[in-house]
Motif scaffolding. Structure first.
Motif, PDB file in Angstrom:
ATOM      1  N   ALA A 116      -0.235  -1.549 -11.004  1.00 61.15           N
ATOM      2  CA  ALA A 116       0.141  -3.183 -10.807  1.00 61.15           C
ATOM      3  C   ALA A 116       0.192  -3.333  -9.465  1.00 61.15           C
ATOM      4  O   ALA A 116      -0.391  -4.443  -9.194  1.00 61.15           O
ATOM      5  N   THR A 117       0.915  -2.818  -8.701  1.00 59.09           N
ATOM      6  CA  THR A 117       0.729  -3.063  -7.029  1.00 59.09           C
ATOM      7  C   THR A 117      -0.588  -3.277  -6.722  1.00 59.09           C
ATOM      8  O   THR A 117      -0.950  -4.159  -6.101  1.00 59.09           O
ATOM      9  N   VAL A 118      -1.602  -2.299  -7.058  1.00 61.53           N
ATOM     10  CA  VAL A 118      -3.124  -2.283  -6.483  1.00 61.53           C
ATOM     11  C   VAL A 118      -3.697  -3.462  -6.909  1.00 61.53           C
ATOM     12  O   VAL A 118      -4.432  -4.354  -6.568  1.00 61.53           O
ATOM     13  N   ILE A 119      -3.560  -3.788  -8.343  1.00 57.91           N
ATOM     14  CA  ILE A 119      -4.142  -4.997  -9.140  1.00 57.91           C
ATOM     15  C   ILE A 119      -3.751  -6.210  -8.466  1.00 57.91           C
ATOM     16  O   ILE A 119      -4.570  -7.006  -8.315  1.00 57.91           O
ATOM     17  N   GLY A 120      -2.484  -6.296  -8.333  1.00 54.63           N
ATOM     18  CA  GLY A 120      -1.767  -7.547  -7.761  1.00 54.63           C
ATOM     19  C   GLY A 120      -2.108  -7.719  -6.011  1.00 54.63           C
ATOM     20  O   GLY A 120      -2.030  -9.025  -5.780  1.00 54.63           O
ATOM     21  N   GLY A 121      -2.533  -6.769  -5.675  1.00 56.74           N
ATOM     22  CA  GLY A 121      -2.589  -6.875  -4.369  1.00 56.74           C
ATOM     23  C   GLY A 121      -4.126  -7.538  -3.730  1.00 56.74           C
ATOM     24  O   GLY A 121      -4.865  -6.651  -2.993  1.00 56.74           O
ATOM     25  N   ARG A 122      -4.527  -8.661  -4.169  1.00 57.96           N
ATOM     26  CA  ARG A 122      -5.805  -9.248  -3.981  1.00 57.96           C
ATOM     27  C   ARG A 122      -5.859  -9.677  -2.806  1.00 57.96           C
ATOM     28  O   ARG A 122      -7.122 -10.059  -1.887  1.00 57.96           O
ATOM     29  N   HIS A 155     -16.638  -0.641  -2.164  1.00 57.35           N
ATOM     30  CA  HIS A 155     -15.910  -0.950  -3.312  1.00 57.35           C
ATOM     31  C   HIS A 155     -14.505  -0.263  -3.267  1.00 57.35           C
ATOM     32  O   HIS A 155     -14.008   0.285  -4.060  1.00 57.35           O
ATOM     33  N   LEU A 156     -13.575  -0.533  -2.266  1.00 61.30           N
ATOM     34  CA  LEU A 156     -12.419  -0.053  -2.107  1.00 61.30           C
ATOM     35  C   LEU A 156     -11.673  -0.282  -3.043  1.00 61.30           C
ATOM     36  O   LEU A 156     -10.920   0.474  -3.823  1.00 61.30           O
ATOM     37  N   ARG A 157     -11.333  -1.549  -3.366  1.00 63.68           N
ATOM     38  CA  ARG A 157     -10.706  -2.055  -4.512  1.00 63.68           C
ATOM     39  C   ARG A 157     -10.959  -1.628  -5.870  1.00 63.68           C
ATOM     40  O   ARG A 157      -9.949  -1.197  -6.488  1.00 63.68           O
ATOM     41  N   ARG A 158     -12.168  -1.743  -6.134  1.00 56.81           N
ATOM     42  CA  ARG A 158     -12.476  -1.251  -7.458  1.00 56.81           C
ATOM     43  C   ARG A 158     -12.292   0.465  -7.654  1.00 56.81           C
ATOM     44  O   ARG A 158     -11.582   0.672  -8.623  1.00 56.81           O
ATOM     45  N   LEU A 159     -12.444   0.803  -6.633  1.00 53.71           N
ATOM     46  CA  LEU A 159     -12.300   2.451  -6.738  1.00 53.71           C
ATOM     47  C   LEU A 159     -10.793   2.653  -6.866  1.00 53.71           C
ATOM     48  O   LEU A 159     -10.381   3.832  -7.638  1.00 53.71           O
ATOM     49  N   THR A 160      -9.818   2.074  -6.186  1.00 56.54           N
ATOM     50  CA  THR A 160      -8.534   2.419  -6.049  1.00 56.54           C
ATOM     51  C   THR A 160      -7.714   2.025  -7.256  1.00 56.54           C
ATOM     52  O   THR A 160      -6.948   2.666  -7.975  1.00 56.54           O
ATOM     53  N   VAL A 161      -8.253   0.693  -8.013  1.00 55.18           N
ATOM     54  CA  VAL A 161      -7.584   0.248  -9.204  1.00 55.18           C
ATOM     55  C   VAL A 161      -8.075   1.402 -10.297  1.00 55.18           C
ATOM     56  O   VAL A 161      -7.380   1.775 -11.366  1.00 55.18           O
ATOM     57  N   ILE A 167       1.057  -1.317  -0.110  1.00 57.36           N
ATOM     58  CA  ILE A 167      -0.029  -0.032   0.047  1.00 57.36           C
ATOM     59  C   ILE A 167       0.885   1.212  -0.016  1.00 57.36           C
ATOM     60  O   ILE A 167       0.544   2.269  -0.669  1.00 57.36           O
ATOM     61  N   LEU A 168       1.928   1.239   0.988  1.00 56.64           N
ATOM     62  CA  LEU A 168       2.868   2.473   0.874  1.00 56.64           C
ATOM     63  C   LEU A 168       3.561   2.686  -0.492  1.00 56.64           C
ATOM     64  O   LEU A 168       3.874   3.749  -0.723  1.00 56.64           O
ATOM     65  N   PHE A 169       3.913   1.459  -1.173  1.00 57.34           N
ATOM     66  CA  PHE A 169       4.596   1.801  -2.231  1.00 57.34           C
ATOM     67  C   PHE A 169       3.878   2.205  -3.452  1.00 57.34           C
ATOM     68  O   PHE A 169       4.061   3.020  -4.133  1.00 57.34           O
ATOM     69  N   ALA A 170       2.373   1.785  -3.401  1.00 57.11           N
ATOM     70  CA  ALA A 170       1.513   2.307  -4.248  1.00 57.11           C
ATOM     71  C   ALA A 170       1.008   3.872  -4.143  1.00 57.11           C
ATOM     72  O   ALA A 170       1.114   4.485  -5.072  1.00 57.11           O
ATOM     73  N   LEU A 171       1.087   4.060  -2.878  1.00 54.60           N
ATOM     74  CA  LEU A 171       0.842   5.303  -2.362  1.00 54.60           C
ATOM     75  C   LEU A 171       2.268   6.239  -2.904  1.00 54.60           C
ATOM     76  O   LEU A 171       1.788   7.339  -3.466  1.00 54.60           O
ATOM     77  N   THR A 172       3.184   5.788  -2.708  1.00 50.16           N
ATOM     78  CA  THR A 172       4.249   6.810  -2.999  1.00 50.16           C
ATOM     79  C   THR A 172       4.451   6.860  -4.522  1.00 50.16           C
ATOM     80  O   THR A 172       4.586   8.152  -4.927  1.00 50.16           O
ATOM     81  N   THR A 173       4.362   5.942  -5.337  1.00 54.71           N
ATOM     82  CA  THR A 173       4.381   5.988  -6.730  1.00 54.71           C
ATOM     83  C   THR A 173       3.035   7.009  -7.296  1.00 54.71           C
ATOM     84  O   THR A 173       3.429   7.612  -8.105  1.00 54.71           O
ATOM     85  N   TYR A 174       2.116   6.759  -6.849  1.00 55.83           N
ATOM     86  CA  TYR A 174       0.863   7.483  -7.206  1.00 55.83           C
ATOM     87  C   TYR A 174       1.116   9.066  -7.123  1.00 55.83           C
ATOM     88  O   TYR A 174       0.942   9.988  -7.639  1.00 55.83           O
ATOM     89  N   MET A 175       1.529   9.350  -5.652  1.00 54.81           N
ATOM     90  CA  MET A 175       1.832  10.754  -4.898  1.00 54.81           C
ATOM     91  C   MET A 175       3.004  11.355  -6.002  1.00 54.81           C
ATOM     92  O   MET A 175       2.997  12.480  -6.067  1.00 54.81           O
ATOM     93  N   VAL A 176       4.138  10.549  -6.130  1.00 54.58           N
ATOM     94  CA  VAL A 176       5.168  11.236  -6.772  1.00 54.58           C
ATOM     95  C   VAL A 176       4.718  11.843  -8.381  1.00 54.58           C
ATOM     96  O   VAL A 176       4.994  12.730  -8.604  1.00 54.58           O
ATOM     97  N   HIS A 186      -4.061  -9.130   0.725  1.00 58.79           N
ATOM     98  CA  HIS A 186      -3.819  -8.466   1.873  1.00 58.79           C
ATOM     99  C   HIS A 186      -3.931  -6.978   1.700  1.00 58.79           C
ATOM    100  O   HIS A 186      -4.578  -6.346   2.579  1.00 58.79           O
ATOM    101  N   THR A 187      -3.411  -6.419   0.654  1.00 61.83           N
ATOM    102  CA  THR A 187      -3.560  -5.110   0.325  1.00 61.83           C
ATOM    103  C   THR A 187      -4.725  -4.384  -0.124  1.00 61.83           C
ATOM    104  O   THR A 187      -5.210  -3.481   0.514  1.00 61.83           O
ATOM    105  N   PHE A 188      -5.272  -4.787  -1.121  1.00 64.27           N
ATOM    106  CA  PHE A 188      -6.750  -4.503  -1.669  1.00 64.27           C
ATOM    107  C   PHE A 188      -7.354  -5.532  -1.932  1.00 64.27           C
ATOM    108  O   PHE A 188      -7.735  -5.957  -3.056  1.00 64.27           O
ATOM    109  N   PRO A 189      -8.040  -6.640  -0.999  1.00 70.25           N
ATOM    110  CA  PRO A 189      -8.762  -7.502  -1.233  1.00 70.25           C
ATOM    111  C   PRO A 189      -9.957  -7.397  -1.871  1.00 70.25           C
ATOM    112  O   PRO A 189     -10.673  -6.103  -1.767  1.00 70.25           O
ATOM    113  N   PRO A 190     -10.619  -8.452  -2.542  1.00 70.11           N
ATOM    114  CA  PRO A 190     -11.738  -8.139  -3.472  1.00 70.11           C
ATOM    115  C   PRO A 190     -12.996  -7.463  -2.395  1.00 70.11           C
ATOM    116  O   PRO A 190     -14.028  -6.804  -2.867  1.00 70.11           O
ATOM    117  N   ASN A 191     -12.865  -8.173  -1.237  1.00 73.03           N
ATOM    118  CA  ASN A 191     -14.176  -7.656  -0.347  1.00 73.03           C
ATOM    119  C   ASN A 191     -13.899  -6.478   0.597  1.00 73.03           C
ATOM    120  O   ASN A 191     -14.645  -6.363   1.322  1.00 73.03           O
TER     121      ASN A 191
END
Length: 400
Positions: A386-392, A280-286, A224-233, A394-399
């Motif tokens: 890629a990090t968000v989509i792959g994090g099914r 829908h946290l996962r869908r929205l973040t993707v 999550i922190l990696f995805a946040l970092t790349t997104y915000m940079v 613990h990171t961004f679970p479907p539920n």
């Protein structure tokens, strides 16, 4: 995003009814608004500020970098140092620091002094951001802490969305100094609102059950922190130097309208995503990472067409507007009992990413030219998506 906040401190000071304390939460919202406004205000004022300070645009952009760096460095130690203080006292002190530094920045014509003032103001924000989520949760009734946190944190995207374009407009009327004076005035008004409307909750000793090293190994947090970092940079590569990007394609005179477009869609994002984030946290973040990436691609490939620039900026604003709530919500879900410590880490990463984005943007402009910003941002957003989509798991679970 089920069970967005289940930690015991959230319910420690529950509101007496099931209604959210909107007036109090508005005070926290204003504090977040002021923080991000003051941090990124130079982004819309770089050409004017650089002339006054006698520096290049890329060097003036480091006023954003240093501010964010101060916030990143100060967030955790300042939160620990003031943990036992009355919460409203901490908030008022931090807002007062920001207000005074904004006035002094407007008065300064020396680059070194301006950088010092921005660093001190950044330390003020370093007191504010780690405070907002926990303060909001303690003010909310049982079971509604998540929505309270979302309201308090909404000041961040709306500060970017509306505050900076308004600052740019003010600078066109009375110079960049007027924008900083106005920011100081809004900060003073926010202090008055907080004084009247926000309850003064007691501080608490720093939670000792979890160390930073223990929290960082919780499954899902580091992605999550990696995805946040790349997104915000990526965001700050583009946003800090938006005036340069627009000038390159002959749209420098339309900066105010472009930023206004970004602002409108950012606010729309907060409203739309806020209604669905719990389910829908996962869908929205993707969607946020993919849409932002598509916008960066359009800005890089067909930026010579004004209509497409507006479309791309509108998509970028809609993607970005709710991103703080999405990533912080994911952090809370992943860390549960350690959410307080994890949020301090997240604020450090968030602010550090702003600093890195501003600094890297200056290097790219100096070395490869302004056009390189969009392609660097696109590469970072591909990594984030890629990090968000792959994090099914613990990171961004479907539920989630």
């Amino acid at each position: 995003m089920t069970d967005i906040l289940t930690t015991p401190p959230a319910a420690a000071v529950a509101a007496p009814s099931n209604r959210l304390p909107i007036k109090a939460l508005l005070g926290l919202f204003l504090a977040g608004f002021i923080s991000i406004l003051t941090e990124c205000l130079p982004a819309g004022l770089l050409p004017e500020m650089s002339r006054t300070l006698g520096t290049s645009v890329s060097l003036t952009g480091q006023t954003v970098t240093l501010y964010a760096l101060a916030t990143a460095l100060g967030a955790i130690p300042l939160a620990r140092a003031t943990a036992t203080w009355q919460r409203k006292h901490v908030l008022q002190l931090a807002l007062a620091v920001v207000a005074v530094m904004n006035v002094l920045t407007a008065l300064s014509s020396d680059y070194t002094l301006t950088m010092v003032l921005r660093f001190v103001a950044g330390l003020g924000t370093g007191l504010i951001w780690p405070l907002l989520g926990g303060y909001a949760a303690r003010l909310a009734p049982e079971g509604r802490q998540g929505r309270a946190i979302a309201i308090a944190l909404a000041g961040t995207p709306i500060g970017l969305a509306l505050g900076i374009p308004l600052g740019t407009l003010l600078s066109s009327v009375g110079g960049w100094e007027l924008a900083f004076y106005a920011a100081a005035a809004v900060t003073a008004l926010s202090m008055a609102w907080v004084l009247v409307a926000v309850p003064n909750l007691p501080g608490r000793p720093v939670e000792s059950r979890f160390t930073i090293s223990q929290v960082l190994v919780i499954p899902g947090l580091r992605p999550i922190l990696f995805a946040l970092t790349t997104y915000m940079v990526a965001h700050n590569l583009l946003y800090t130097y938006i005036t340069d990007l627009l000038a390159q394609v002959g749209m420098g005179s339309q900066t105010g309208w472009v930023l206004f477009t970004f602002g409108v869609t950012s606010v729309l994002s907060v409203l739309v995503v806020g209604a669905h984030i719990d389910r829908h946290l996962r869908r929205l973040t993707v969607s946020s990472t993919v849409v932002f990436g598509a916008a960066a691609l359009v800005l890089g490939a067909v930026s010579g067409v004004p209509a497409l620039v507006y479309v791309a900026v509108a998509a970028w604003g809609f993607a970005f507007g709710s991103s703080p709530s999405l990533f912080i919500g994911a952090v809370i879900n992943a860390t549960r009992e350690a959410a307080d410590v994890a949020q301090s880490i997240t604020i450090t990463v968030f602010s550090g990413s702003i600093a890195v984005g501003s600094f890297l943007g200056g290097l790219l402009i100096a070395g490869l030219g302004t056009a390189s910003l969009t392609w660097a941002a696109l590469a970072l957003l591909i990594a984030s998506a890629a990090t968000v989509i792959g994090g099914r798991k613990h990171t961004f679970p479907p539920n989630g």
